[in-house]
Design a protein around this motif. Structure first.
Motif: not given
Ligand code: MG
Ligand code: 2PG
Length: 478
Positions: A294-296, A338-341, A365-367, A388-392, A441-443
């Motif tokens: 989940l990514d709330p 769970i991401e950014d819960g 952790g994303d944001d 970590l959620l890695l966003k370039v 990967i999340k895409t």
């Molecule tokens: Mg996110």
């Protein structure tokens, strides 16, 4: 002067590291094998080829992303040909992300034009990086950061710097005669053999679906698959079963797609969505083999000013209530991540959540982290998450993205490479996921070509790696 069509052949292949590296000048695909073999031999044995590593020119332009908003595209030229990158863009962006420079003129593209960032590449960066060796990725990225002169790339824009950084990385892999993922593996000190477990976002909510106070992403993770291609098959088949189910139950409106290719059914309760997802897994014949992530994106439903509370639908939650809410979901459904819960600055909430659930599931952790080593350090100190959620584009360069992954590994964390909700046909993140051996990967959903560009590239990489390919399945956290 417009580049000749022969050289531009490689531009068509930007999404394919195999073609880019094997056949950098384009030309008929049928010659590919022969060509690749020849290049590898001459290149390895001939150190003079280093001359081909210099940047001849850099040109940016404004193009559109998957939401129809402007974004930056960069063509970088070396003696090997032209290499193209396209920059993604988020909607539920973290406030600590590097600056995405937008023109702000409301009458043009609603203020979302990127001509300033494009101008910064063409008028400021291009001349400074001309002649730079593309294989010195960290030198190049450092130079651009220095020229920008701010901590958050607010001068040139992270969208300007990242475009050049990714295009240079592609050019460097071609000059070395190896696929992009192998080149990134060498740059970062990894093996580059792990295919990621995909997080397939099949029910879109929140900002990606025009909703408020809502869980943003409901994802399948085919942890029971034996290979990446089997994982994609499981994901796609289940996605189609879910589609049929939603249409039968709620009518045709339920199968319209959100920004990331998932359905947007008129179901507001998180539990009901998950029940349907699990039912579809059963009907598709994959019971016990499909996990859920989940990514709330809870920063979007955290009301900081009014005393600090979360809100899902009509219901208010404290940080502790949110942890209980997630704990219940984890008990009922096969949730593994769970991401950014918690919201981006609710550090206490994050620490509480990790204490209560971190032993059982991945807390990403994303944001919270925004792919930034300083925030990763703080999070590690506070034991605020375990992945970590890695966003370039959150950080704005290839080197800093690699640093963020490596620091996360040092902490013993998992790493998921991620797309943005506004995407392009560039599949760079597929190669970075394999290059860094992230295992995840999340895409997006297995639908819409800006999402499939990445999954399809991973299928090609899997084919190229052959027996060396590792699909981690349940061991996706490394
Ligand atoms: Mg996110
Ligand atoms: C997220 C992303 C990608 P956006 O929150 O993880 O799914 O969304 O790109 O809108 O920030």
């Amino acid at each position: 002067m417009a580049p000749n069509t022969k050289s531009f052949g490689s531009l068509i292949d930007v999404s394919s590291s195999i073609l880019t590296s094997g056949n950098p000048r384009g030309g008929p695909v049928s010659n590919l094998k022969k060509h690749r073999f020849k290049r590898k031999k001459t290149h390895i044995k001939n150190p003079k080829r280093r001359v081909n590593m210099k940047i001849k020119s850099v040109k940016a332009r404004q193009v559109l992303d998957s939401r129809g908003n402007p974004t930056v595209e960069v063509d970088l030229e070396t003696a090997e040909g032209f290499f193209r990158s396209m920059v993604p863009s988020g909607a539920s962006t973290g406030t600590h992300e590097a600056v995405e420079l937008r023109d702000g003129n409301k009458r043009v593209y609603n203020g979302k034009g990127v001509l300033k960032a494009v101008g910064n590449v063409n008028n400021k960066i291009a001349k400074k990086v001309k002649g730079f060796d593309v294989t010195d990725q960290s030198g190049l990225d450092k130079l651009m950061c220095k020229l920008d002169g701010t901590a958050n790339k607010g001068n040139f824009g992270a969208n300007a710097i990242l475009g050049v950084s990714m295009a240079a990385c592609k050019a460097a892999s071609a000059s070395k005669g190896i696929p992009l993922y192998s080149y990134i593996a060498k740059l970062s000190g990894h093996k580059g053999v792990k295919l990621p477990v995909p997080q397939l976002n099949v029910i879109n909510g929140g900002k990606h679906a025009g909703k408020e106070n809502d869980i943003q992403e409901n994802m399948y993770m085919p942890t029971g698959a034996k290979s990446f291609s089997e994982a994609i098959r499981m994901g796609a088949e289940t996605y189609h079963v879910l589609r049929k189910m939603l249409k039968n139950k709620y009518g045709v409106h339920a199968i319209h797609l959100g920004d990331e290719g998932g359905f947007v059914p008129p179901i507001d309760t998180p539990q009901e969505r998950l029940e349907l997802m699990i039912k579809a897994v059963g009907e598709a014949g994959y019971s016990g083999k499909m996990s859920i992530a989940l990514d709330p994106a809870s920063s979007e439903f955290y009301y900081k000013d009014k005393g600090g509370y979360y809100m899902i639908g009509e219901k208010k939650y404290s940080s502790a209530d949110m942890v209980d809410f997630y704990a219940d979901l984890v008990k009922t459904f096969p949730i593994v991540s769970i991401e950014d819960g918690m919201a981006e600055d609710d550090w206490e909430g994050w620490t509480l959540m990790t204490k209560k659930l971190g032993g059982k599931i991945q807390i990403t952790g994303d944001d919270l982290l925004v792919t930034n080593v300083e925030r990763i350090k703080t999070a590690a100190q506070k034991k605020a998450c375990n992945a970590l959620l890695l966003k370039v584009n959150q950080i704005g360069s290839v080197t800093e993205s690699i640093d963020a992954a490596n620091m996360s590994y040092k902490n013993g964390w998992g790493v998921t490479v991620s797309h943005r909700s506004g995407e392009t046909e560039d599949s760079f993140i597929a190669d970075i996921a394999v290059g860094l051996d992230t295992g995840q990967i999340k895409t997006g959903a297995p639908a819409r070509s800006e999402r499939l560009a990445k999954y399809n590239q991973l299928l090609r990489i899997e084919e190229q790696l052959g027996k060396k390919a590792i699909y981690p399945g349940k061991k996706f956290r490394g």
